[in-house]
Design a protein around this motif. Structure first.
Motif, PDB file in Angstrom:
ATOM      1  N   THR B  84     141.435 -15.049  68.621  1.00 53.06           N
ATOM      2  CA  THR B  84     140.360 -14.406  69.380  1.00 53.06           C
ATOM      3  C   THR B  84     139.743 -15.477  70.287  1.00 53.06           C
ATOM      4  N   PRO B  85     138.947 -15.063  71.296  1.00 57.22           N
ATOM      5  CA  PRO B  85     138.398 -16.065  72.231  1.00 57.22           C
ATOM      6  C   PRO B  85     137.769 -17.243  71.485  1.00 57.22           C
ATOM      7  N   VAL B  86     138.232 -18.424  71.820  1.00 54.47           N
ATOM      8  CA  VAL B  86     137.848 -19.612  71.052  1.00 54.47           C
ATOM      9  C   VAL B  86     136.453 -20.080  71.473  1.00 54.47           C
ATOM     10  N   SER B  87     135.788 -20.761  70.565  1.00 54.63           N
ATOM     11  CA  SER B  87     134.404 -21.193  70.839  1.00 54.63           C
ATOM     12  C   SER B  87     134.107 -22.547  70.208  1.00 54.63           C
ATOM     13  N   GLY B  88     135.090 -23.428  70.278  1.00 55.21           N
ATOM     14  CA  GLY B  88     134.856 -24.774  69.770  1.00 55.21           C
ATOM     15  C   GLY B  88     133.933 -25.557  70.693  1.00 55.21           C
ATOM     16  N   GLY B  89     133.668 -26.771  70.281  1.00 54.79           N
ATOM     17  CA  GLY B  89     132.838 -27.645  71.099  1.00 54.79           C
ATOM     18  C   GLY B  89     131.383 -27.618  70.670  1.00 54.79           C
TER      19      GLY B  89
END
Lengths: 168, 89
Positions: B84-89
């Motif tokens: 699914t749309p990634v949200s690391g950082g």
């Protein structure tokens, strides 16, 4: 595979806190006159426009972020990003470190760092690392709010040459 | 037992889609010689776990730790991940 490290590259995903001091030590080499380090940290307040509230600005209070990853693929993508930075700019050293698990307020979830002969390339390459990590590395964050609610953050999808049928 | 493993595909789920499906991994079996696209595999999964269906348009598929197009043919022994749309950082 827990991480990749050689003389000029340091990549890792870990549950332990990340150390800015170790990153600074790693990046400061004689070949570089410019070192750029980006830290991503857990922010307490987030202001969003809520459709449900008629477009009003809602301020939410975060207590911690929780990170999850698909570790072998995330490491592979992070390594690829660093390779791309080395190919495009005169990078002497680079690091990309991500923490997973719970990250409290003010703590560091990610460090992107680049050492280059001059500052312009260090800034540009470092920005490339953090910006592309956020669209390509399979890592996700869940925000836990002070009211006990939690939600997965829907992040940026990469431009998708891969999954668009008309490019095949 | 070895034959069975050769005809199956491991599917991994993470974050929001993992919670919606209620599983972090499952095994899908292929018929001998069956060729299935990654997209068709997603459909098969959504038939078993309907809660994930609304998310499918946003899902990128990785096979053996590389993003692939939905037309990509999945083979027995592959590791498939739903991203699914990634949200690391």
């Amino acid at each position: 595979m827990t991480g990749i490290s050689n003389d000029s590259v340091w990549i890792t995903i870990q549950e332990m806190p990340l150390s800015l001091e170790e990153v600074s030590e790693f990046l400061r080499v004689e070949e570089a006159g410019g070192v750029d380090i980006f830290l991503g940290t857990t922010r307490r307040w987030t202001e969003t426009e809520e459709k449900a509230a008629g477009g009003k600005t809602v301020r939410r209070e975060t207590v911690l972020l929780e990170y999850e990853c698909y570790k072998p693929m995330a490491l592979k993508e992070m390594h690829r990003l660093v390779d791309e930075a080395f190919a495009r700019w005169p990078v002497r050293r680079a690091c990309l470190l991500h923490r997973i698990g719970e990250v409290s307020l003010r703590e560091i979830s990610v460090i992107a760092g680049v050492a280059a002969p001059h500052r312009a390339d260090a800034f540009t390459a470092c920005r490339y690392l953090i910006d592309t990590l956020k669209t390509r590395a399979p890592i996700w964050k869940k925000e836990h709010f002070v009211d006990g609610n939690a939600r997965w953050v829907e992040g940026d999808s990469a431009p998708e040459p891969f999954s668009s049928p008309d490019t095949m | 037992m070895g034959d069975k493993k050769l005809q199956s595909v491991q599917v991994l789920l993470f974050s929001v889609i993992r919670e919606q499906a209620g599983i972090d991994a499952t095994t899908l079996h292929l018929d001998p010689g069956e060729a299935v696209s990654a997209g068709a595999l997603l459909e098969r999964l959504a038939a078993t776990y309907p809660a994930i269906r609304p998310m499918l348009p946003l899902v990128r598929i990785a096979v053996n730790r590389e993003y692939v197009p939905r037309e990509h043919i999945v083979r027995a022994g592959d590791e498939v991940a739903l991203i699914t749309p990634v949200s690391g950082g």
